[in-house]
Write a protein that holds these residues in place. Structure first.
Motif, short mmCIF file in Angstrom:
data_model
loop_
_atom_site.label_atom_id
_atom_site.label_comp_id
_atom_site.label_asym_id
_atom_site.label_seq_id
_atom_site.Cartn_x
_atom_site.Cartn_y
_atom_site.Cartn_z
N SER A 177 66.63 -43.82 55.07
CA SER A 177 65.69 -43.94 54.66
C SER A 177 65.22 -44.71 53.91
O SER A 177 65.90 -45.56 53.07
N ALA A 178 64.26 -45.71 54.01
CA ALA A 178 63.61 -47.00 53.89
C ALA A 178 63.00 -46.43 52.88
O ALA A 178 61.48 -47.65 52.09
N GLY A 179 62.57 -45.52 52.02
CA GLY A 179 61.93 -45.07 51.02
C GLY A 179 60.46 -44.82 51.92
O GLY A 179 59.69 -43.74 53.04
N THR A 180 59.36 -44.09 50.55
CA THR A 180 58.06 -43.03 50.96
C THR A 180 56.82 -43.62 50.29
O THR A 180 56.83 -44.70 50.11
N TYR A 181 55.99 -44.10 51.09
CA TYR A 181 54.82 -45.00 51.15
C TYR A 181 53.36 -44.24 51.75
O TYR A 181 53.07 -43.46 52.32
N PRO A 182 52.45 -44.44 50.90
CA PRO A 182 51.37 -44.13 50.96
C PRO A 182 50.67 -45.24 51.56
O PRO A 182 50.34 -46.12 52.72
N GLY A 183 49.06 -44.81 52.59
CA GLY A 183 48.50 -45.81 53.49
C GLY A 183 48.59 -45.42 55.00
O GLY A 183 49.15 -44.66 55.52
N LYS A 184 48.49 -46.63 55.90
CA LYS A 184 49.03 -47.13 57.06
C LYS A 184 50.10 -47.84 57.59
O LYS A 184 50.14 -48.58 58.49
N SER A 185 50.49 -48.76 56.32
CA SER A 185 51.52 -49.47 56.48
C SER A 185 52.62 -49.83 55.85
O SER A 185 52.33 -49.64 55.07
N ALA A 186 53.32 -50.35 55.87
CA ALA A 186 54.39 -50.77 55.12
C ALA A 186 55.68 -51.74 55.73
O ALA A 186 55.44 -51.73 56.83
N THR A 187 55.87 -52.41 54.75
CA THR A 187 57.28 -53.40 55.29
C THR A 187 58.48 -52.84 54.73
O THR A 187 58.86 -52.89 53.09
N ILE A 188 59.68 -52.89 55.19
CA ILE A 188 60.82 -52.59 55.32
C ILE A 188 61.70 -53.56 55.08
O ILE A 188 61.00 -54.10 55.90
N GLY A 189 63.13 -53.63 54.71
CA GLY A 189 63.83 -54.72 55.13
C GLY A 189 64.51 -55.55 54.00
O GLY A 189 64.03 -55.37 52.88
N PRO A 190 65.30 -56.07 54.39
CA PRO A 190 65.90 -57.12 55.98
C PRO A 190 66.58 -55.85 56.27
O PRO A 190 67.23 -56.02 55.91
N LEU A 191 66.09 -56.01 57.96
CA LEU A 191 67.16 -54.98 59.07
C LEU A 191 68.24 -56.61 59.30
O LEU A 191 68.30 -57.52 59.27
N SER A 192 69.70 -55.72 59.70
CA SER A 192 70.72 -56.01 60.09
C SER A 192 70.18 -57.74 61.20
O SER A 192 69.79 -56.53 62.22
N SER A 193 70.37 -58.69 62.12
CA SER A 193 69.68 -59.69 62.42
C SER A 193 70.47 -58.82 63.93
O SER A 193 71.65 -59.48 64.29
N GLY A 194 69.78 -58.75 64.68
CA GLY A 194 70.40 -58.52 66.52
C GLY A 194 70.51 -57.29 66.59
O GLY A 194 71.15 -57.50 67.97
N HIS A 195 70.42 -56.47 65.74
CA HIS A 195 71.02 -54.97 65.70
C HIS A 195 69.69 -54.23 66.11
O HIS A 195 68.55 -55.09 65.69
#
Length: 815
Positions: A500-518
């Motif tokens: 899970s990266a969380g719960t969000y309203p609306g129409k967009s969300a920004t998550i991370g950072p994630l592992s580079s190159g994965h």
């Protein structure tokens, strides 16, 4: 203890040519909004915050209290730089028409929250405050994170922080004996002989107001809680007052009635702000009265946390603040002006029109109409240009008041509504509105139980990678769905289950950072009244993270414990750092780096007098960035400044055992003085003691000594302890006696004080006037036999120890 308050160095924001009226007429809402926007753009310290509580200080200043606070200044394009610092609490003082300085903890180089979170929490958010005596008391709620999303946290307790007046110096911070069901401090209202403290209980999707009180204004006094019928000291008996309040809300006595103002939380992410009124601080409350519709919601933002500011309001008006944010952090970072307080004002009391409203609609019937839909119908009301409004109450959630739905049927006498929760019982009511805006009373309610299936699975999301490893996710809206859960699965790492990266309203969300190159699979789940949808089809993405830039110039501070503390500017939130060090005095090279999660680093104790060089590099999943400029500092270990205490001496034969309480140092010098020998100065022992005890050997039996102890380090010797005296026991025997039992013979006897001691016997013929002679053979035990003495002569005997000390003399006349 609270971190030391410091004043920001930014210029203050003022009204310019339009100062507030001198007659105490208050500030227009638009100008207060502008003041905080200007301060955020120009102060260089305060970039934006939420909560926005105010308390008037005895000297007339206003203390503004904030929770999450961004620091720094906006970019040239009005954005919030990713390097902006974030602390969880701060304050701004307002003097007259001038706003500033900003107050926070730590230092300007390494700012920290105004009130620390404590060991049981990840962060702390301020509530309201009250002036009592010569201090300001601030209620603070402690939280731990419970998930990856921006709304995922849980209450762990309530703290009371104290600041002294007039300088707002830091005082004690104490944990209050309160539970974790209610976040106390939503509002603090002095009223008569009591101060009322309001709190918020989160129960599922609903929030409820509670109230407690203390006598006087000191919040350290015993608390009482309202049960719905009486006051009690048992917090678990606290009763719900009304539903639909925010985490923070305003409550004041105005014109003989109590007015509660809140963001409308009976509906998710509402744009409305409402008021309730009551005859007492405990209710019951009438309303809601609709005050204001926040325009920011139409742009996709969320609004929350209303508060009243009566000391700043213009006559005959309510002055109300609220906060604005966006749960997609990319949006909030893109526009620094979003995350700043807004103000609006309403004439109060509300204009009660003398015109009677239209008739109350009759015949309302609410029936299920397909999955998750309520179908409403009623009889028309007589009159021209009549429109209708729909009101709803969730009985199952314990909602206390009807809430007006945003959607309206216009002039129609039927309506279909969604956003219901499966299995919940609802009451619906309808009002009629005439052309002049007059509104009827609520119709008789109609009840139905909702049957709501889960929503359909969302379409595969659109995904965009950002240079820092974060991922922006966009999706299409789904009818009657307000929340979406985001999941990611690292296929490169072989993850079987999405995270899970969380719960969000609306129409967009920004998550991370994630592992580079994965490589990641990103999926969405829609959250509706009937539960969670099936996940969307995955969208695959591979973030490529650029290495972070070099940090700015670090600073280094040598500390008295021999360590060096480094601070440096933040490169971006959430990064770790590598700290490299070399010993210039020894000519060494950089060794393996230390690791820091934030922008400070302590070295631990270094070699006293050595000069060191440091450099710092930021780290993200893309690797280690370029190193910062170097900084140098010399380690200086101060001499201990504390004297040991509780020095005790336990004497024994030829020695004494000393013990003392530690000062925190490892090593100590022992000093002694032989009082019996007439010594006037202390002599330091040649070998230091490690720890808190030592045995001093080689002492003279029977002598009295004085001892003292001092801690020492490479930086020098600290102050000596209070002296302690010790008497070394003597080995001389007691009870010395002599008798002559036969011609020319004497028996000398004694009582040993230290068995096993060897004695030398000294004898002289007193009658013949001889000098003392020492028997050539040492003896042990408690008897000495002497023969071949001259009859009728008197002989004297005494005992000599190895150190030369002698006993008293005993005499006998030989037969």
């Amino acid at each position: 203890m609270v971190a030391a308050l410091i004043g920001g160095t930014a210029a203050a924001a003022t009204w310019g040519d339009e100062d507030p009226p001198e007659d105490g007429g208050g500030f227009p809402a638009e100008q207060l909004t502008t003041m905080f926007q200007t301060y955020g753009d120009t102060s260089g310290t305060w970039l934006g915050a939420d909560r926005t509580a105010s308390v008037t200080l005895p000297d007339g200043r206003i203390l503004w209290l904030f929770s999450d606070t961004f620091l720094g200044k906006p970019g040239a394009d009005g954005s919030r730089p990713r390097t902006s610092g974030l602390i969880n609490s701060s304050a701004i003082t307002q003097t007259g028409a001038e706003l500033g300085p900003l107050r926070y903890g730590g230092t300007s180089a390494a700012p920290t929250s105004l009130v620390p979170a404590g060991k049981d929490a990840d962060f702390a958010w301020v509530g309201d405050a009250v002036v009592t005596g010569e201090s300001v008391q601030v209620l603070v709620n402690r939280y731990k994170r419970s998930g990856a999303g921006p709304l995922d946290h849980r209450l762990t307790g309530t703290t009371l922080a104290t600041f002294g007046l007039p300088d707002l110096t830091t005082g004690p911070v104490r944990d209050l004996p309160l539970g974790t069901r209610i976040s106390w401090g939503s509002e603090v209202m002095p009223d008569g002989e009591f101060t009322y403290v309001y709190g918020t209980e989160v129960a599922g999707d609903m929030k409820f107001a509670h109230v407690a009180r203390v006598r006087g204004t000191d919040l350290t006094q015993p608390w009482e809680f309202w049960t719905g019928a009486e006051w009690t000291t048992a917090e678990d008996k606290s009763a719900r007052l009304i539903s639909g309040v925010g985490t923070n809300y305003g409550m004041r006595k105005i014109g003989g009635r109590y007015v509660l103002v809140t963001h409308e939380n009976n509906l998710t992410f509402s744009s409305e702000f409402v008021a309730y009124t009551a005859e007492s601080p405990t209710g019951p409350f009438g309303g809601p009265h609709y005050l204001f519709t926040a325009p920011e919601v139409a742009d996709g933002h969320i609004v929350y946390d209303a508060d009243l500011h009566p000391d700043l309001a213009r006559p005959g008006r309510l002055l109300i603040s609220y906060n604005v944010n966006n749960l997609d952090e990319a949006v909030t970072y893109g526009d620094a002006s979003i995350y700043r307080p807004r103000f609006f004002e309403i004439e109060w009391p509300l204009d009660g029109s003398s015109d009677e409203g239209p008739d109350v609609p009759e015949g309302l019937a609410a029936t299920p109409d397909g999955a998750g839909v309520a179908s409403l119908a009623w009889q028309p009301v007589k009159g021209d240009d009549i429109t209708y409004r729909i009101y709803r109450r969730d009985i199952s959630d314990g909602q206390t008041h009807f809430v007006r739905l945003v959607e309206t049927p216009g002039g129609a006498t039927s309506f279909r509504t969604d956003f219901l929760v499966n299995g919940h019982d609802y009451e619906f009511a309808v009002t009629a509105v005439d052309a002049d805006g007059g509104e009827s009373a609520l119709s008789a309610p109609s009840t139905m139980r909702a049957t709501v299936p889960p929503p359909s699975a969302p379409a595969a999301p659109q995904v965009e990678t950002l240079p820092d490893g974060r991922v922006t996710i966009r999706w299409e809206s789904i009818a009657f769905v307000q929340l979406f859960k985001i999941f990611h699965r690292d296929t490169t790492a072989g993850q079987d289950k999405a995270v899970s990266a969380g719960t969000y309203p609306g129409k967009s969300a920004t998550i991370g950072p994630l592992s580079s190159g994965h490589e990641y699979d990103i999926t969405l789940v829609a959250v509706g009244g009937g539960g969670d949808s099936k996940p969307s089809s995955p969208t695959r993405v591979t973030p490529i993270v650029a290495k972070p830039p070099a940090p700015g110039q670090p600073s280094a501070e040598a500390r008295s414990d021999g360590s060096i503390r480094l601070t440096w500017p933040q490169v971006a939130p959430g990064l770790s750092y590598q700290v490299f060090r070399r010993d210039l005095t020894d000519g060494g090279d950089y060794g393996p780096p230390g690791i820091a999660d934030g922008t400070t680093f302590g070295t631990g104790r270094l070699v006293h007098g050595h000069e060191y060089e440091f450099t710092v590099a930021a780290v993200n999943s893309g690797g280690v960035g370029e190193r910062s400029p170097t900084v140098r500092a010399t380690a200086k270990l101060a001499a201990p400044d504390e004297a040991p205490t509780r020095l005790k001496a336990d004497p024994a034969a030829g020695q004494v055992e000393l013990t003392w309480r530690t000062t925190g140092s490892n090593w100590y010098w022992i000093f002694r003085k032989d009082l019996t020998a007439g010594e006037r100065e202390f002599t330091r022992e040649e070998i230091p003691a490690e720890g808190t005890k030592a045995t001093v050997h080689g002492l003279v039996d029977g002598h009295q000594y004085e001892f003292t102890v001092a801690a020492f380090s490479d930086g020098g010797v600290g102050p000596q302890s209070k002296a302690v005296k010790a008497q070394i026991p003597s080995a001389l025997p007691t009870g010395l006696a002599a008798r002559s039992d036969g011609p020319g013979a004497v028996i000398v006897t004694w009582k040993e004080t230290r068995p096993g001691t060897l004695y030398r016997i000294q004898v002289r013929d007193a009658t013949a006037g001889e000098q003392w002679q020492t028997d050539p053979f040492p003896v042990s035990g408690d008897r000495f036999d002497k023969t071949m003495l001259v009859g009728t002569h008197r002989y004297e005997f005494r005992i000599q120890l190895a150190d030369g000390t002698t006993s008293d003399t005993v005499g006998v006349t030989v037969e």
